[in-house]
Enzyme design. Sequence first.
Site, PDB file in Angstrom:
ATOM      1  N   LYS A  89      -3.691  -6.626   7.820  1.00 13.55           N
ATOM      2  CA  LYS A  89      -4.761  -7.623   7.858  1.00 13.55           C
ATOM      3  C   LYS A  89      -5.204  -7.863   9.288  1.00 13.55           C
ATOM      4  O   LYS A  89      -4.395  -7.856  10.212  1.00 13.55           O
ATOM      5  CB  LYS A  89      -4.269  -8.934   7.237  1.00 13.55           C
ATOM      6  CG  LYS A  89      -3.988  -8.781   5.747  1.00 13.55           C
ATOM      7  CD  LYS A  89      -3.219  -9.951   5.192  1.00 13.55           C
ATOM      8  CE  LYS A  89      -2.865  -9.685   3.727  1.00 13.55           C
ATOM      9  NZ  LYS A  89      -1.841 -10.615   3.235  1.00 13.55           N
ATOM     10  N   GLU A 144      -0.888 -12.644  -4.933  1.00 10.62           N
ATOM     11  CA  GLU A 144      -2.059 -11.857  -4.515  1.00 10.62           C
ATOM     12  C   GLU A 144      -2.896 -11.417  -5.708  1.00 10.62           C
ATOM     13  O   GLU A 144      -2.349 -11.001  -6.732  1.00 10.62           O
ATOM     14  CB  GLU A 144      -1.603 -10.583  -3.791  1.00 10.62           C
ATOM     15  CG  GLU A 144      -0.868 -10.827  -2.503  1.00 10.62           C
ATOM     16  CD  GLU A 144      -0.628  -9.541  -1.715  1.00 10.62           C
ATOM     17  OE1 GLU A 144      -0.136  -9.641  -0.592  1.00 10.62           O
ATOM     18  OE2 GLU A 144      -0.916  -8.429  -2.232  1.00 10.62           O
ATOM     19  N   GLY A 175       0.769  -1.238   0.000  1.00 11.78           N
ATOM     20  CA  GLY A 175       0.000   0.000   0.000  1.00 11.78           C
ATOM     21  C   GLY A 175       0.801   1.290   0.000  1.00 11.78           C
ATOM     22  O   GLY A 175       0.229   2.375  -0.008  1.00 11.78           O
ATOM     23  N   ARG A 204       7.787 -14.677   0.702  1.00 11.87           N
ATOM     24  CA  ARG A 204       8.085 -15.147   2.072  1.00 11.87           C
ATOM     25  C   ARG A 204       6.940 -16.019   2.572  1.00 11.87           C
ATOM     26  O   ARG A 204       5.893 -16.094   1.936  1.00 11.87           O
ATOM     27  CB  ARG A 204       8.182 -13.935   3.002  1.00 11.87           C
ATOM     28  CG  ARG A 204       6.864 -13.168   3.003  1.00 11.87           C
ATOM     29  CD  ARG A 204       6.792 -12.026   3.976  1.00 11.87           C
ATOM     30  NE  ARG A 204       5.439 -11.515   4.095  1.00 11.87           N
ATOM     31  CZ  ARG A 204       4.881 -10.633   3.282  1.00 11.87           C
ATOM     32  NH1 ARG A 204       5.572 -10.129   2.266  1.00 11.87           N
ATOM     33  NH2 ARG A 204       3.640 -10.237   3.458  1.00 11.87           N
ATOM     34  N   ASN A 218       4.300 -12.243  -2.914  1.00 14.32           N
ATOM     35  CA  ASN A 218       5.088 -12.173  -1.684  1.00 14.32           C
ATOM     36  C   ASN A 218       6.031 -13.363  -1.695  1.00 14.32           C
ATOM     37  O   ASN A 218       5.599 -14.497  -1.865  1.00 14.32           O
ATOM     38  CB  ASN A 218       4.195 -12.244  -0.458  1.00 14.32           C
ATOM     39  CG  ASN A 218       3.263 -11.054  -0.378  1.00 14.32           C
ATOM     40  OD1 ASN A 218       3.699  -9.921  -0.550  1.00 14.32           O
ATOM     41  ND2 ASN A 218       2.001 -11.295  -0.165  1.00 14.32           N
TER      42      ASN A 218
HETATM   43  C1  MV4 Z   1      -5.326  -1.890  -6.100  1.00 13.55           C
HETATM   44  C2  MV4 Z   1      -6.616  -1.547  -5.666  1.00 13.55           C
HETATM   45  C3  MV4 Z   1      -7.573  -1.272  -6.625  1.00 13.55           C
HETATM   46  N1  MV4 Z   1      -7.249  -1.329  -7.935  1.00 13.55           N
HETATM   47  N2  MV4 Z   1      -5.065  -1.948  -7.412  1.00 13.55           N
HETATM   48  C4  MV4 Z   1      -3.264  -2.063  -1.798  1.00 13.55           C
HETATM   49  C5  MV4 Z   1      -2.020  -2.740  -1.372  1.00 13.55           C
HETATM   50  C6  MV4 Z   1      -1.397  -3.316  -2.575  1.00 13.55           C
HETATM   51  N3  MV4 Z   1      -1.060  -4.676  -2.305  1.00 13.55           N
HETATM   52  C7  MV4 Z   1      -2.395  -3.185  -3.656  1.00 13.55           C
HETATM   53  N4  MV4 Z   1      -3.501  -2.446  -3.147  1.00 13.55           N
HETATM   54  C8  MV4 Z   1      -4.557  -2.150  -3.917  1.00 13.55           C
HETATM   55  N5  MV4 Z   1      -4.348  -2.199  -5.243  1.00 13.55           N
HETATM   56  C9  MV4 Z   1      -6.005  -1.665  -8.298  1.00 13.55           C
HETATM   57  N6  MV4 Z   1      -5.712  -1.708  -9.587  1.00 13.55           N
HETATM   58  C10 MV4 Z   1      -6.861  -1.513  -4.287  1.00 13.55           C
HETATM   59  C11 MV4 Z   1      -5.829  -1.800  -3.409  1.00 13.55           C
HETATM   60  C12 MV4 Z   1      -6.184  -1.737  -2.008  1.00 13.55           C
HETATM   61  C13 MV4 Z   1      -6.232  -2.878  -1.235  1.00 13.55           C
HETATM   62  C14 MV4 Z   1      -5.910  -4.124  -1.764  1.00 13.55           C
HETATM   63  C15 MV4 Z   1      -5.954  -5.251  -0.995  1.00 13.55           C
HETATM   64  C16 MV4 Z   1      -6.352  -5.149   0.330  1.00 13.55           C
HETATM   65  C17 MV4 Z   1      -6.664  -3.939   0.890  1.00 13.55           C
HETATM   66  C18 MV4 Z   1      -6.611  -2.788   0.125  1.00 13.55           C
HETATM   67  C19 MV4 Z   1      -6.931  -1.568   0.684  1.00 13.55           C
HETATM   68  C20 MV4 Z   1      -6.877  -0.448  -0.091  1.00 13.55           C
HETATM   69  C21 MV4 Z   1      -6.486  -0.528  -1.437  1.00 13.55           C
END
Ligand code: MV4
Length: 446
Positions: free
Chosen positions: A237, A275, A165, A292, A290
Amino acid sequence: MFSRVLIANRGEIALRIIRACQELGIETVAVYSEADKEASYVQVADEAICIGPASPAKSYLNIPAIISAAEIADVDAIHPGYGFLAENAHFAEVCTDCGITFVGPDASSMRLLGDKVAARDLARKARVPCVPGSDGEIRDEAEAIKLANKIGYPVIVKAAAGGGGRGMRVAHNDISLHKGFSAARMEAEAAFKNGTVYLEKFIVEPRHVEVQLLADKSGNAVHFYERDCTIQRRHQKLIEESPCPVLDEKTREELCKAGLRLIKEAKYHNAATVEFLLDKDKNFYFIEVNTRIQVEHPVTEMVTGHDLIKLQLKVAAGQTLDLRQRDIVHKGCAMECRINAEDPARGYAPCPGRIEKFVVPGGFGVRVETHIYQGAMVSPYYDSMIGKLIVHQPTREETIATMKRALREFRIEPIKTTIPAHLKILSHNLFVKNKVDTSFIERHLS
Ligand code: MV4
């Protein structure tokens, strides 16, 4: 198999790894900071070496100190756990150069998958569905605006070196994209010394679903199905579960096979998590890998009956996987609640201090992973997770009922914990009915 392993970590995961080593007949070497002298994982290891002061930079992130300890203790391998040095390619390289096996992938795989632009490229090559967006990096505002108008708003600008994030900006129009592009680039440059950014369509109200995988050094790879980690707060989480409660069998199989194709394309070995975001129409899109073992791995262990830490050690030692995909069966439902020393009533402010009362729940289907005991200190220097409560039952309904019972049985005093927040989530109509997305906590429990 290894004779001696050093655990380059602390807390519950250090204890978890030591236990797996003991069952495999491997001697263990714990490392600890001055703040962790009295920690339970230090007591149960065969040997323990102090590596520096409380500050993580001077102890658990101190590569020379950890390598010196490994040399003195004469270990064959280092298990990094999660966090700290677990995804540090330089550390993996130093281990290898010193003749010590790093329990994880090669430094080259970590570098490749740690670069989100390269990982996206690889996913496309492996025919894994990606979020519509840029083909590689975006070099300037004009290119970003042109692409955003082609794929349609909202869009998200992400740092290639990001993850978890950091370094992301959402834009709903040309003006906010113009601002967001330079903001994301500046943040990425400051945080990762790498200002490379890329662009994706912003998936509105997604669920977060991830596939657990394991590969050996001979090119065999298997998946252990998925976990749903939608219940998060500020990218931390809170609850994870398996199976994902909204996936049909066909989509689930496609998702798991997509994860498998990706790590095979990367010629990866050891444990990995791929993911995905799941949109309202149950389309899944790859986001990152990830490299790990993750905090939530016990959820997968409960539904598959396989010990992922032991498997990590076996494949790291060069053993070929004696597991075929059809031997990995998913049974029932498992859920994990992270118990953090935080006060949900005060914006989840950390609550370090001495634990005067600690009574863990038990009974059918209940597993507790913790390094805490009555009299233990929760240090302000490290993350606030003090334990994980994992429940396994035949159905989701029963899992929720057992989890609520176990959370009420847990007694932790006098510090505040996330237990009351978990009880609220588990009783919330939207959670029970599987109508949540990643914004659930912010929207309904703040
Ligand atoms: C995104 C998304 C919406 N659209 N990508 C947040 C952490 C990173 N791992 C990727 N993330 C996100 N990517 C696109 N194209 C929304 C998030 C996101 C999110 C993703 C998973 C779990 C919680 C989240 C909380 C806010 C935003």
